[in-house]
Enzyme design. Structure first.
Site, short mmCIF file in Angstrom:
data_model
loop_
_atom_site.label_atom_id
_atom_site.label_comp_id
_atom_site.label_asym_id
_atom_site.label_seq_id
_atom_site.Cartn_x
_atom_site.Cartn_y
_atom_site.Cartn_z
N VAL A 188 13.61 38.34 53.46
CA VAL A 188 12.49 38.31 52.03
C VAL A 188 11.87 39.92 52.88
CG1 VAL A 188 12.61 35.90 51.26
CG2 VAL A 188 10.91 36.27 53.56
N SER A 189 11.05 40.33 51.91
CA SER A 189 10.84 41.64 52.11
C SER A 189 9.01 41.41 52.15
CB SER A 189 10.61 42.55 51.02
OG SER A 189 12.05 42.56 49.99
N THR A 190 8.75 40.38 52.07
CA THR A 190 7.05 40.37 52.55
C THR A 190 7.00 38.22 53.12
OG1 THR A 190 6.71 38.73 50.40
CG2 THR A 190 6.23 41.37 50.64
N GLN A 219 7.10 35.49 51.20
CA GLN A 219 7.83 34.96 50.03
C GLN A 219 8.66 33.87 50.69
OE1 GLN A 219 10.10 38.85 49.56
NE2 GLN A 219 9.58 38.89 46.60
#
Length: 184
Positions: free
Chosen positions: A9-11, A14
């Site tokens: 997940v990018s952040t 998330q």
């Protein structure tokens, strides 16, 4: 032969649970997960650990191609390295695997479309921000019209007090004091 999963997940806010559930349902014995790491970055700690763990005959599974990386060239290089080591690859959502030449060809095409989609989103976002700026709109929190604390900070600074002392008196951080002092 073991099916090993990788999720990303990018952040940090998330939730990778959808990916984890899909990988477990596909039979992944172990899943490595990177939190808050962009797919554009070549260095991802959990992916590196996952790649170190994989052995000949294993299969690396991802929920979706873009979880492995955003850049077509990088993803294809990763998969080529896996193939050279005798490790297979599966993308669950796209139903792609590297068992044969057709799977490899489909993988290349799907990655190209994933990269095109990402680049298009970036282009649209930049165009939207430029249009907003041209019409006088800016993002972020609106500025206060009048801030009595800023006035007080300037007054105290004029009397020779230091920023840390002003911060203590106003009950705010030094960074806030410096921001107050820099305002026109």
């Amino acid at each position: 032969m073991a099916l090993i999963g990788y999720a990303r997940v990018s952040t940090t806010d998330q939730d990778p649970q959808l990916q984890l559930d899909a990988l477990k349902a596909a039979g992944a014995e172990r899943v490595y997960t990177d939190h808050g790491v962009s797919g554009a970055k070549a260095e991802r700690p959990e992916l590196d650990r996952c790649l170190d763990h994989l052995r000949e005959g294993d299969v690396l599974a991802v929920w979706k191609l873009d979880r492995l990386g955003r850049n077509t060239v990088h993803v294809l290089q990763l998969i080529e390295q896996l193939t050279e080591r005798g490790i297979g690859f599966r993308s669950l959502t796209e139903g792609i695997h590297t068992d044969g030449p057709m799977g490899k060809a489909m993988l290349t095409i799907m990655m190209a479309f994933a990269e095109l989609e990402r680049d298009t989103i970036i282009e649209r976002t930049r165009a939207g921000l430029a249009a907003a700026k041209a019409s006088g709109r800016t993002g972020g929190r609106p500025k206060r019209t009048h801030n009595p604390d800023a006035d007080k900070a300037k007054e105290l600074k004029a009397k020779g007090l230091s920023a840390p002392d002003i911060a203590k008196m106003l009950g705010c951080s030094r960074a806030t004091v410096y921001r107050y002092l820099s305002e026109e």
